[in-house]
Design a protein around this motif. Structure first.
Motif, PDB file in Angstrom:
ATOM      1  N   ALA A  52       2.933   7.368   0.048  1.00 21.97           N
ATOM      2  CA  ALA A  52       4.068   6.688   0.664  1.00 21.97           C
ATOM      3  C   ALA A  52       3.658   5.331   1.241  1.00 21.97           C
ATOM      4  O   ALA A  52       4.334   4.316   1.040  1.00 21.97           O
ATOM      5  N   TRP A  53       2.524   5.294   1.945  1.00 23.27           N
ATOM      6  CA  TRP A  53       2.082   4.048   2.569  1.00 23.27           C
ATOM      7  C   TRP A  53       1.587   3.027   1.540  1.00 23.27           C
ATOM      8  O   TRP A  53       1.690   1.815   1.767  1.00 23.27           O
ATOM      9  N   THR A  54       1.068   3.495   0.424  1.00 20.87           N
ATOM     10  CA  THR A  54       0.624   2.542  -0.598  1.00 20.87           C
ATOM     11  C   THR A  54       1.793   1.739  -1.151  1.00 20.87           C
ATOM     12  O   THR A  54       1.645   0.555  -1.470  1.00 20.87           O
ATOM     13  N   TYR A  55       2.960   2.385  -1.254  1.00 16.91           N
ATOM     14  CA  TYR A  55       4.112   1.654  -1.796  1.00 16.91           C
ATOM     15  C   TYR A  55       4.501   0.504  -0.866  1.00 16.91           C
ATOM     16  O   TYR A  55       4.779  -0.614  -1.320  1.00 16.91           O
ATOM     17  N   ALA A  56       4.508   0.780   0.427  1.00 20.04           N
ATOM     18  CA  ALA A  56       4.812  -0.292   1.385  1.00 20.04           C
ATOM     19  C   ALA A  56       3.754  -1.385   1.315  1.00 20.04           C
ATOM     20  O   ALA A  56       4.070  -2.583   1.337  1.00 20.04           O
ATOM     21  N   ALA A  57       2.485  -0.977   1.177  1.00 17.39           N
ATOM     22  CA  ALA A  57       1.380  -1.949   1.161  1.00 17.39           C
ATOM     23  C   ALA A  57       1.421  -2.833  -0.077  1.00 17.39           C
ATOM     24  O   ALA A  57       1.242  -4.050   0.011  1.00 17.39           O
ATOM     25  N   ILE A  58       1.687  -2.247  -1.258  1.00 19.90           N
ATOM     26  CA  ILE A  58       1.666  -3.056  -2.477  1.00 19.90           C
ATOM     27  C   ILE A  58       2.878  -3.984  -2.552  1.00 19.90           C
ATOM     28  O   ILE A  58       2.798  -5.066  -3.148  1.00 19.90           O
ATOM     29  N   CYS A  59       3.994  -3.585  -1.961  1.00 14.18           N
ATOM     30  CA  CYS A  59       5.164  -4.478  -1.930  1.00 14.18           C
ATOM     31  C   CYS A  59       4.900  -5.704  -1.045  1.00 14.18           C
ATOM     32  O   CYS A  59       5.228  -6.830  -1.409  1.00 14.18           O
ATOM     33  N   ILE A  60       4.282  -5.465   0.110  1.00 11.58           N
ATOM     34  CA  ILE A  60       3.941  -6.575   1.006  1.00 11.58           C
ATOM     35  C   ILE A  60       2.875  -7.459   0.357  1.00 11.58           C
ATOM     36  O   ILE A  60       2.965  -8.692   0.374  1.00 11.58           O
ATOM     37  N   ASN A  61       1.887  -6.815  -0.252  1.00  8.72           N
ATOM     38  CA  ASN A  61       0.803  -7.565  -0.900  1.00  8.72           C
ATOM     39  C   ASN A  61       1.311  -8.391  -2.068  1.00  8.72           C
ATOM     40  O   ASN A  61       0.806  -9.494  -2.327  1.00  8.72           O
ATOM     41  N   MET A  62       2.301  -7.869  -2.782  1.00  9.83           N
ATOM     42  CA  MET A  62       2.852  -8.594  -3.927  1.00  9.83           C
ATOM     43  C   MET A  62       3.352  -9.968  -3.511  1.00  9.83           C
ATOM     44  O   MET A  62       3.112 -10.975  -4.188  1.00  9.83           O
ATOM     45  N   VAL A  63       4.050 -10.026  -2.387  1.00 15.04           N
ATOM     46  CA  VAL A  63       4.625 -11.295  -1.926  1.00 15.04           C
ATOM     47  C   VAL A  63       3.556 -12.198  -1.324  1.00 15.04           C
ATOM     48  O   VAL A  63       3.405 -13.359  -1.719  1.00 15.04           O
ATOM     49  N   LEU A  64       2.792 -11.646  -0.387  1.00 14.48           N
ATOM     50  CA  LEU A  64       1.819 -12.469   0.322  1.00 14.48           C
ATOM     51  C   LEU A  64       0.717 -13.003  -0.590  1.00 14.48           C
ATOM     52  O   LEU A  64       0.390 -14.192  -0.557  1.00 14.48           O
TER      53      LEU A  64
END
Length: 467
Positions: free
Chosen positions: A114-126
């Motif tokens: 669950a937390w990886t999905y939030a992390a990769i979405c944020i990382n995608m943009v930044l």
């Protein structure tokens, strides 16, 4: 030549960032669950995390998200990473319930997923925006040839990808177009001189489908002879005529793009080479700092003048930089060079004298032991040089280069290289130096760099060819 183009269009930095983010999430989760998961179960937890990461990265790679030519649209990238995440999550959870681990381990992985999905979405943009800022700074210098209207359309597509370039200017292949051109560098007939004067790394040829490819072939050959990467943008029907063993085909938007190169373009190898340069140079600087300090004091006591000698040298594709060395000569050495030219022992543009009267007492020792070269480690850390490469020439040498000799500066110069381990000052023919440099460029690999570094250490201890 290193003909392999595998990975030439791979955004290696983004792939590494994604792996790093997924590992960071794992470390945070492990810390959060350390009181409920036994240390003996950590390996099982990590094994499933590795499975998740491998599947996620491979799925992204299959979807070409790590290809530098893919347009960066947030919705497109979000769909790709979501599909990859779902695939990795499904397989990981399936494996988890097959071997049926403890309840806390299952809970650990569900939270991790669950937390990886939030992390990769944020990382995608930044990460993408940070990379766009960084690549604009490090972007290769490019000139464009062809139809200006086609260039505008192609450049629109190019700016949507990760293939960032520094637009040096536009080269006319005919008369000046009616529409004002942003920066005219000259005519295509002056291509060689433009490359020399403008430090060009890449040349883009924008072609119409009805253009005669043979008309630009000689200019492609000029670029390759000088070690400049060529990218030909043309109609698909002409693509098969341009294919060679030292080229590869990709696409930017609706434009097929054929790239010709004379050096290795594999981005992951170039990234590893730069990392190796920084790490080894930093460690060497720390370890050798006592020797450098003693040398600095000795130079100061031996003769008047600065400790560090700075000389303008020519780097990759004509870029100039100040190369650092410990001063081994008297302060008026450059002024006295003219009177010593007749004693030059090199055949060609290089200048070397075995018993140079300008060399100081300390200078003779630090030259013999190559201690005078140690400050070049700072050039490596700055990015002007590499640990292994071609010999950095002077501005005067380069001004006399013929077209084929220019290719020896198509890569970053090195602190050491084939010249240094093949006899160094015992080689008196400049053409032989050029041959060694071109051999290094044509056969470049990380393993070859490591082998040269090891041999360099042996040469330093034997002092072979040093004076």
């Amino acid at each position: 030549m290193n003909r392999s183009n595998k990975g030439a269009n791979t955004n290696t930095i983004q792939m590494i960032e994604d792996i790093f983010v997924l590992l960071i999430v794992y470390l945070i989760e492990r810390k959060a669950f350390e009181k409920v998961i036994l240390p003996t179960s950590n390996l099982k937890c990590f094994a499933l995390v590795v499975v998740f990461i491998v599947i996620y990265i491979l799925a992204n790679k299959e979807a070409r998200i790590y290809n530098v030519t893919l347009f960066f649209y947030l919705d497109r990238f979000w769909k790709i990473i979501s599909k990859s995440w779902l695939l990795a999550s499904g397989i990981t959870m399936g494996l988890m319930y097959v071997y049926n681990p403890h309840y806390n381990i299952r809970r650990f992985h569900l939270y991790y997923i669950a937390w990886t999905y939030a992390a990769i979405c944020i990382n995608m943009v930044l990460s993408r925006f940070l990379q766009m800022m960084f690549t604009n700074i490090q972007a290769p210098r490019a000139a464009f040839v062809g139809t200006f209207e086609e260039y505008e359309k192609f450049n629109y597509f190019l700016n949507k990808t990760s293939m960032k370039v520094e637009e040096v200017g536009y080269i006319l292949d005919s008369e000046m177009p009616e529409k004002k051109v942003f920066n005219t560098l000259g005519k295509i007939e002056d291509l060689e001189q433009i490359i020399r004067n403008k430090e060009i790394d890449q040349v883009y040829f924008i072609q119409h489908s009805d253009d005669n490819i043979a008309q630009i072939q000689k200019y492609i050959d000029i670029c390759l002879e000088m070690g400049v990467t060529v990218r030909v943008v043309l109609d698909v029907s002409y693509s098969h005529r341009m294919l060679r063993s030292n080229s590869y085909v990709s696409s930017v938007g609706t434009f097929p793009l054929i790239t010709y190169h004379t050096i290795a373009l594999n981005s992951y190898e170039q990234a590893l080479k730069r990392v190796m340069d920084i790490v080894i140079s930093a460690i060497a600087t720390i370890v050798l700092s006592p020797i450098m300090l003693i040398t600095a004091v000795a130079i100061k006591l031996d003769s008047p003048g600065p400790v560090i000698f700075k000389q303008m040298r020519v780097g990759q594709n004509g870029r100039t930089f100040n190369m650092y060395k410990f001063r081994s000569m008297c302060i008026d050495a450059e002024a006295r060079k003219e009177e010593l030219l007749q004693k030059n022992e090199m055949d060609g543009f290089m200048f070397k004298i075995k018993d140079d009267p300008r060399v100081t007492k300390v200078g003779k020792f630090i030259r013999k032991t190559s201690i005078d070269e140690l400050p070049q480690l700072f050039n490596v850390i700055k990015g002007d040089m590499s640990l292994v490469g071609t010999r950095p020439p002077t501005v005067d040498e380069v001004s006399k280069y013929e077209r084929g000799q220019w290719r020896r500066i198509s890569i970053k110069p090195g602190v050491t290289g084939l010249w240094q381990i093949s006899g160094r000052n015992s080689i008196t023919d400049f053409d032989e130096v050029v041959e060694l440099d071109l051999r290094y460029i044509d056969n470049w690999s990380l393993s070859a760099d490591i082998a040269i570094l090891i041999k360099t250490v042996g040469v330093l201890f034997t002092r072979k060819g040093a004076y």
